[in-house]
Design a protein around this motif. Sequence first.
Motif, short mmCIF file in Angstrom:
data_model
loop_
_atom_site.label_atom_id
_atom_site.label_comp_id
_atom_site.label_asym_id
_atom_site.label_seq_id
_atom_site.Cartn_x
_atom_site.Cartn_y
_atom_site.Cartn_z
N THR A 53 0.85 -1.19 0.00
CA THR A 53 0.00 0.00 0.00
C THR A 53 0.89 1.24 0.00
OG1 THR A 53 -0.13 0.36 2.39
CG2 THR A 53 -1.65 -1.26 1.45
N LEU A 54 0.27 2.41 -0.08
CA LEU A 54 1.02 3.66 -0.03
C LEU A 54 1.70 3.85 1.33
CD1 LEU A 54 -1.62 5.95 -1.80
CD2 LEU A 54 0.44 4.90 -2.78
N GLU A 55 1.18 3.18 2.37
CA GLU A 55 1.75 3.28 3.72
C GLU A 55 2.67 2.12 4.06
OE1 GLU A 55 -1.77 3.58 3.36
OE2 GLU A 55 -1.53 5.73 3.16
N GLY A 56 2.99 1.26 3.10
CA GLY A 56 3.82 0.09 3.34
C GLY A 56 3.00 -1.17 3.14
N VAL A 57 3.59 -2.32 3.45
CA VAL A 57 2.91 -3.60 3.26
C VAL A 57 1.93 -3.82 4.41
CG1 VAL A 57 3.19 -6.10 3.08
CG2 VAL A 57 4.85 -4.58 1.99
N MET A 58 0.67 -4.10 4.07
CA MET A 58 -0.36 -4.37 5.07
C MET A 58 -0.87 -5.78 4.88
SD MET A 58 -2.41 -0.75 5.04
CE MET A 58 -3.22 -1.01 6.61
N GLU A 59 -1.36 -6.37 5.97
CA GLU A 59 -1.83 -7.75 5.95
C GLU A 59 -3.36 -7.77 5.98
OE1 GLU A 59 0.21 -10.90 8.37
OE2 GLU A 59 -1.68 -10.73 9.46
N ALA A 60 -3.94 -8.57 5.09
CA ALA A 60 -5.38 -8.81 5.10
C ALA A 60 -5.61 -10.24 5.57
CB ALA A 60 -5.97 -8.61 3.72
N GLY A 69 -8.64 1.88 -4.24
CA GLY A 69 -8.94 3.28 -4.01
C GLY A 69 -9.12 4.08 -5.28
N VAL A 70 -9.41 5.35 -5.13
CA VAL A 70 -9.72 6.22 -6.26
C VAL A 70 -8.52 6.43 -7.19
CG1 VAL A 70 -11.60 7.41 -5.08
CG2 VAL A 70 -9.27 8.30 -4.90
N ASN A 71 -7.31 6.21 -6.71
CA ASN A 71 -6.12 6.35 -7.55
C ASN A 71 -5.55 5.01 -7.99
OD1 ASN A 71 -6.05 9.21 -7.49
ND2 ASN A 71 -5.24 9.12 -5.41
N GLY A 72 -6.34 3.92 -7.84
CA GLY A 72 -5.90 2.60 -8.26
C GLY A 72 -5.09 1.85 -7.22
N GLU A 73 -4.89 2.43 -6.05
CA GLU A 73 -4.15 1.78 -4.97
C GLU A 73 -5.03 0.76 -4.27
OE1 GLU A 73 -6.29 5.09 -2.80
OE2 GLU A 73 -5.62 4.67 -4.83
N PHE A 74 -4.42 -0.26 -3.66
CA PHE A 74 -5.15 -1.30 -2.94
C PHE A 74 -4.85 -1.18 -1.45
CE2 PHE A 74 -4.51 -3.21 -7.15
CZ PHE A 74 -5.82 -3.44 -7.49
N TYR A 75 -5.84 -1.51 -0.63
CA TYR A 75 -5.63 -1.56 0.81
C TYR A 75 -6.69 -2.44 1.44
CZ TYR A 75 -9.15 2.16 0.68
OH TYR A 75 -10.29 2.89 0.44
#
Length: 89
Positions: A53-60, A69-75
């Motif tokens: 993600t834009l904030e680093g690697v996140m775990e789901a 998200g609106v800019n194509g980013e995933f979270y």
Amino acid sequence: MGKFRKKPVVVDAWQFTDAYEGFRIVKHMNIKRSWRLGADASMPREDKILIPTLEGVMEASLGDWIIRGVNGEFYPCKPDIFEKTYEPA
């Protein structure tokens, strides 16, 4: 200080519910994944997805929603937060 309302935005989202859905999400988003062994230690099952993600690697984890998200980013988003924030479009 004023009060502000979040602008209505339509996003794509997938719920990570099982290994098959995890595989579909990973394939669709071209993201990394983490594998763990099942309870019997003989069959791998996907129970976590690692999302850059834009904030680093996140775990789901299972049950979480994966949002584009609106800019194509995933979270990832926890189910309770998703329910409070989003509704079907």
